[in-house]
Every structure is written in C-alpha cells, then in structure tokens.
Design a protein around this motif. Structure first.
Motif, PDB file in Angstrom:
ATOM      1  N   GLY A 226       0.856  -1.268  -0.027  1.00 20.14           N
ATOM      2  CA  GLY A 226      -0.005  -0.065   0.148  1.00 20.14           C
ATOM      3  C   GLY A 226       0.750   1.314  -0.112  1.00 20.14           C
ATOM      4  N   GLU A 227       2.212   1.156  -0.366  1.00 21.80           N
ATOM      5  CA  GLU A 227       2.990   2.316   0.079  1.00 21.80           C
ATOM      6  C   GLU A 227       3.454   2.713  -1.484  1.00 21.80           C
ATOM      7  OE1 GLU A 227       3.418   4.437   2.715  1.00 21.80           O
ATOM      8  OE2 GLU A 227       1.984   2.943   3.672  1.00 21.80           O
ATOM      9  N   THR A 228       4.099   3.930  -1.687  1.00 20.00           N
ATOM     10  CA  THR A 228       4.683   4.409  -2.647  1.00 20.00           C
ATOM     11  C   THR A 228       6.092   4.861  -2.420  1.00 20.00           C
ATOM     12  OG1 THR A 228       2.610   5.267  -3.606  1.00 20.00           O
ATOM     13  CG2 THR A 228       4.630   6.243  -4.598  1.00 20.00           C
ATOM     14  N   ILE A 229       7.141   4.347  -3.438  1.00 22.69           N
ATOM     15  CA  ILE A 229       8.654   4.987  -3.050  1.00 22.69           C
ATOM     16  C   ILE A 229       8.824   5.899  -4.107  1.00 22.69           C
ATOM     17  CG2 ILE A 229       9.373   3.028  -1.739  1.00 22.69           C
ATOM     18  CD1 ILE A 229      10.798   2.163  -4.383  1.00 22.69           C
ATOM     19  N   MET A 230       9.633   6.936  -3.776  1.00 19.76           N
ATOM     20  CA  MET A 230       9.983   8.003  -4.796  1.00 19.76           C
ATOM     21  C   MET A 230      11.586   7.669  -5.250  1.00 19.76           C
ATOM     22  SD  MET A 230       7.479   9.704  -5.053  1.00 19.76           S
ATOM     23  CE  MET A 230       8.110  11.330  -5.606  1.00 19.76           C
ATOM     24  N   LEU A 231      11.845   7.382  -6.482  1.00 23.34           N
ATOM     25  CA  LEU A 231      13.322   7.197  -7.049  1.00 23.34           C
ATOM     26  C   LEU A 231      13.295   8.677  -7.836  1.00 23.34           C
ATOM     27  CD1 LEU A 231      12.425   4.232  -6.727  1.00 23.34           C
ATOM     28  CD2 LEU A 231      13.419   3.955  -8.941  1.00 23.34           C
ATOM     29  N   GLU A 232      14.306   9.746  -7.112  1.00 24.67           N
ATOM     30  CA  GLU A 232      14.243  10.909  -7.449  1.00 24.67           C
ATOM     31  C   GLU A 232      15.754  11.331  -7.355  1.00 24.67           C
ATOM     32  OE1 GLU A 232      11.935  12.771  -4.440  1.00 24.67           O
ATOM     33  OE2 GLU A 232      12.923  11.770  -2.905  1.00 24.67           O
ATOM     34  N   ARG A 233      16.012  12.608  -7.984  1.00 21.74           N
ATOM     35  CA  ARG A 233      17.619  13.057  -8.004  1.00 21.74           C
ATOM     36  C   ARG A 233      17.866  13.307  -6.560  1.00 21.74           C
ATOM     37  NH1 ARG A 233      17.225  17.654 -12.379  1.00 21.74           N
ATOM     38  NH2 ARG A 233      19.322  17.889 -11.856  1.00 21.74           N
ATOM     39  N   GLY A 234      19.193  12.952  -6.277  1.00 19.66           N
ATOM     40  CA  GLY A 234      19.789  13.172  -4.911  1.00 19.66           C
ATOM     41  C   GLY A 234      19.531  12.090  -4.071  1.00 19.66           C
ATOM     42  N   GLY A 235      18.672  11.084  -4.615  1.00 19.76           N
ATOM     43  CA  GLY A 235      18.278   9.827  -3.579  1.00 19.76           C
ATOM     44  C   GLY A 235      18.368   8.575  -4.698  1.00 19.76           C
ATOM     45  N   ARG A 236      17.333   7.801  -4.160  1.00 20.50           N
ATOM     46  CA  ARG A 236      17.255   6.485  -4.760  1.00 20.50           C
ATOM     47  C   ARG A 236      16.864   6.643  -6.483  1.00 20.50           C
ATOM     48  NH1 ARG A 236      13.177   3.909  -0.597  1.00 20.50           N
ATOM     49  NH2 ARG A 236      12.215   5.857  -1.206  1.00 20.50           N
TER      50      ARG A 236
END
Length: 154
Positions: A93-103
């Motif tokens: 039920g969760e969302t992860i963010m793949l984003e600049r400066g991180g994953r």
C-alpha cells in the motif's frame, strides 16, 4: 480487486503511467548530464497496491550496457552514489520515490544519447510482483521539486 487497486487503475486511465497486476509506476523520466554523457539516470514513483510487501530488485534497459539501482550516501562529508544490491523495499500500500539526489535507476554505458523528447524502455524486476516494462520519456530540462509548497497554508 481492492479499492486502492481500483483507484490506481483509474489514475492510470487518466494519467501516463505503467501498471502490472501488482505494481504501478507514475511520473517517470530519464535524463543525462550532457549530450555526450556515458551515463544517465531514471526517476519515478513506484506504488505497491498489493496486500504484501515487495522489493524492486533490479532494472534493465537496451539504452545502456549496465543498469543498476543506486542511491546517494554521505561519507566523511562527501556525497557519493552507491549500487544498492538488495534493491528498494516497497511496503504494501505504499509508494517509494526514485528521485534526483536519492534512490534512482542508474544507466551506465549509454548506447546512445538520452535526447530531449525521446523515450527509453526500462524493465523493473521485483522480488514478488511480475516484471514491469515502463516507457520513460527523456526530459533533460526537468528540474527537481525542492519540496517547496505551491499553495498557501490557510
């Protein structure tokens, strides 16, 4: 089908995204540091609407010789990228963010330039869910959202 799955299916009908029976990817884009760059990265939101936890364990693309899951860590005051071999967990039920400066998904040994307005395909593999191939637009001009509010707080 759960209410959350039905809602996500409705979102995918209205917005560009990719979905498998178990995972939903939205707001994906890729970029390179320069037209001559030998590496690039892809960013996206991955939602796990399933009732069980899962994990993104790999990625592949014909756009690069090698594709890895990466993150940034700080070591002795210096930020550096590292390969995350165990992948990224996504709770039910969760969302992860793949984003600049991180994953993010790291594309190494690009087989051609990541040109503005073009698209590449990336296949994500999961511990439990079926693999999901995502069409990712190249947007070398996109700037990261620095977490600033665009509205008023009443």
């Amino acid at each position: 089908m759960s209410l959350k799955s039905l809602l996500l299916a409705g979102v995918c009908a209205a917005l560009p995204c990719a979905a498998s029976a178990q995972m939903v990817v939205e707001d994906a884009y890729a970029r390179a540091a320069s037209p001559a760059a030998r590496s690039g990265a892809a960013f996206m939101e991955i939602t796990n609407p399933a009732e069980g936890d899962d994990r993104v364990v790999g990625a592949a693309s014909d756009a690069a010789e090698r594709v890895e899951l990466h993150t940034h860590i700080e070591e002795d005051g210096v930020m550096r990228m590292v390969h995350v071999e165990e992948g990224f967990p996504i709770a039910a039920g969760e969302t992860i963010m793949l984003e600049r400066g991180g994953r993010h998904v790291m594309l190494m040994g690009l087989r051609g330039p990541l040109e503005q307005g073009k698209e590449i395909e990336i296949t994500l593999t999961f511990e439990n869910a079926e693999p999901l191939t995502v069409t990712v637009p190249v947007d070398n001009e996109r700037m990261p959202d620095m977490g600033m509010s665009h509205g008023t707080d009443g």
